[in-house]
Scaffold this active site. Structure first.
Site, PDB file in Angstrom:
ATOM      1  CG  ASP A 343      -0.139  -0.037   2.534  1.00  0.00           C
ATOM      2  OD1 ASP A 343       0.787  -0.865   2.623  1.00  0.00           O
ATOM      3  OD2 ASP A 343      -0.444   0.742   3.453  1.00  0.00           O
ATOM      4  CD  GLU A 344      -1.254   4.646   2.757  1.00  0.00           C
ATOM      5  OE1 GLU A 344      -2.218   5.387   2.976  1.00  0.00           O
ATOM      6  OE2 GLU A 344      -0.539   4.186   3.670  1.00  0.00           O
TER       7      GLU A 344
END
Ligand code: TNX
Length: 532
Positions: A343-344
């Site tokens: 993620d991210e």
């Protein structure tokens, strides 16, 4: 709608077996209100709602000092479930409750024979008659689920850790029950703030009550590395030494971690470890200068920004590091899944992200595991066995639909519904609000099977409620955010959609309040729920 009323011990004694059962269940069940009993009725309030529950009006089983728990002869696992049940019931009742092999119409029996085939791998049948309680299942996991239902048929004070006065009447009922989804998860972020082994065990016991069967542990992030890796000891020595706000942090030794995994397994919960890669890695980068592209270790980080760190995609040492970590984590993991985050990764370009995942996904396989990842990892088109975890805020997600078309089955954790770290409303002191406020009704009122546009129900593996810990430092704070929303998500994972009904759910939820009080769970008394 009948309101739940706690029977006082006096009323309970007076009414005894003549007590009428009132059903406060979902739409699939028939509500029966017996006219006879003029005094306080004992309603049936089971969370998550069972597939079928037929109350037996006027019937109760009374647990006494003579009650024995009979378990399937020859099954060590059934005996363990029996011991678990005895462990729950002994402190409050003060009864001995011996756990003995055998089958008997009297007392409580936990049997691995004779269950309806519909119970499958995790379901059960439960019958409460005047003579006894019989739970039948095809697996110990099914017996364990049945035991959770049985707890909720007994007075709330049975959950107390200190001796209470009886009577200990279980409501007469016949239940057939099994889950909608195979993945019913909770995630705890032990990286932003560290939670001790005992704190995690406490959470395990709490989520197990609602038939959650996966605990995803977010073990690494920018602020801390929480699992000992013997081949890279500085990850915890240095990288585990602080947390958000600059506190002392902490980490699990491999022995402590094994103990946690075994404890979860004893509650029929599989631990899914997450090593978040290639972003969310400042703690690792700070621990080993050679993992940085420029060879310079950044300082430890104690803030709550996201998306600023990345492993160095073009260095060989990066993959030696990941290989070593995944090997050690796989060896500590009896379950099939390793979560590799993804993620991210905001400072990693898409081509670099894909290059990274293309090297790391085969490492997961090499160590005998199946990869889970936050939904961004589908950019790397992982094979059909991989499990994307959707955390978006929209109901349109073409990448999830495309992944499903390739065969991936998805875990749903939509941030606007399932994120337990979102504030309930503007007055909530703890938590974040980037995905919006989420009160109990918001958390409950969505259908995982029809949530993402064009994603077929068959592509949904289940649901998971993540609890990120930027603002949470202890069990009381964890509980305040998780209860009562975690049971809402757990019900979405377990109960058939036909039982879905907010008006009925909030009544059943209200009946959990006295249980949490007896257990010392620090729940949020949402004004949406008619607490008694
Ligand atoms: C987003 S959701 C994150 C986490 C934060 C969380 C806070 C996801 C996969 N990443 O890094 O802790 O928001 O709500």
């Amino acid at each position: 709608m009948p309101r739940r009323v706690e029977p006082t011990s006096r009323a309970g004694r007076l009414l005894g077996p003549a007590l009428a059962a009132l059903l406060v269940l979902g739409a699939a069940s028939t509500a029966v209100a017996e006219p006879a009993a003029p005094e306080k009725p004992v309603p049936l309030s089971i969370v998550p709602a069972p597939v079928k529950a037929a109350p037996k009006p006027g019937v109760t089983y009374s647990l006494t000092g003579g009650t024995r728990i009979h378990t399937q002869p020859g099954s060590r696992e059934a005996k363990q479930v029996g011991e678990y049940l005895a462990g729950v019931l002994r402190p409050s009742t003060g009864f001995r409750l011996p756990v003995v092999p055998g089958a008997s119409g009297r007392g409580i029996s936990l049997l691995l024979t004779g269950a309806d085939h519909r119970v499958g791998k995790e379901g059960y049948q439960l019958d409460v008659t005047r003579r006894g309680v019989v739970i039948r299942a095809r697996t110990a996991a099914g017996l364990f689920a049945g035991v959770q239902t049985l707890r909720q048929l007994l007075p709330a004070k049975v959950e107390s850790k200190t001796r209470q006065r009886g009577p200990w009447n279980a409501t007469g009922v016949s239940v057939l029950d099994y889950p909608r989804y195979e993945h019913r998860g909770a995630m705890l972020d032990v990286a932003r703030h560290f939670f001790s082994v005992d704190e995690v065990k406490r959470y395990i016991d709490q989520i197990a009550q609602y038939k959650v069967n996966r605990l995803h542990l977010h073990l690494t992030d920018d602020q801390g590395w929480r699992l000992e890796i013997k081949s890279w000891p500085n990850l915890t020595k240095h990288g585990g030494s602080t947390e958000v706000g600059g506190g002392p942090g902490g980490f699990y030794t491999q022995d402590q971690y094994r103990d946690l995994v075994a404890y979860a397994a004893s509650r029929h919960i599989e631990v899914i470890p997450e090593i978040d890669l290639p972003g969310h890695t400042n703690a690792a980068l700070s621990s080993y200068a050679e993992l940085n592209c420029d060879g310079v270790a950044p300082p430890l980080y104690t803030g709550i920004e996201v998306g600023f760190s990345s492993l160095c995609i073009d260095k060989d040492i990066t993959y030696k590091f990941v290989d070593d970590v995944l090997r050690e984590v796989a060896a500590l993991t009896p379950g099939k899944h390793l979560h590799i985050g993804g993620d991210e990764a905001l400072v990693t370009t898409d081509p670099d992200f894909i290059k990274f995942m293309d090297k790391v996904l085969p490492l997961v396989r090499k160590h005998g595991k199946v990869a889970s990842g936050w939904h961004e990892f589908v950019k790397a088109t992982p094979d059909a066995s991989a499990v994307p975890q959707f955390w978006g805020t929209k109901t349109v997600a073409a990448d999830m639909v495309a992944a499903a078309a390739r065969g991936n089955r998805i875990v749903l954790s939509p941030a606007t519904k399932a994120y337990l770290d979102m504030k309930y409303d503007e007055n909530t002191k703890l938590g974040l609000k980037w995905a919006g406020y989420t009160d109990v009704e918001d958390a409950y009122d969505w259908n995982p099977g029809a949530y993402v546009q064009d994603l077929p129900e068959s592509a949904v593996r289940g649901v998971e409620a993540p609890l990120w810990s930027e603002t949470l430092t202890n069990s009381a704070e964890v509980e305040y955010m998780a209860f009562p929303r975690l049971p809402a998500i757990a019900e979405l994972g377990w109960s058939p959609w036909s039982t879905h009904d907010w008006a009925k759910f909030k009544e059943r939820l209200a009946a959990q309040g006295p249980r949490w009080k007896a257990q010392g769970v620090n729940f949020y008394p949402s004004p949406q729920v008619p607490w008694k």
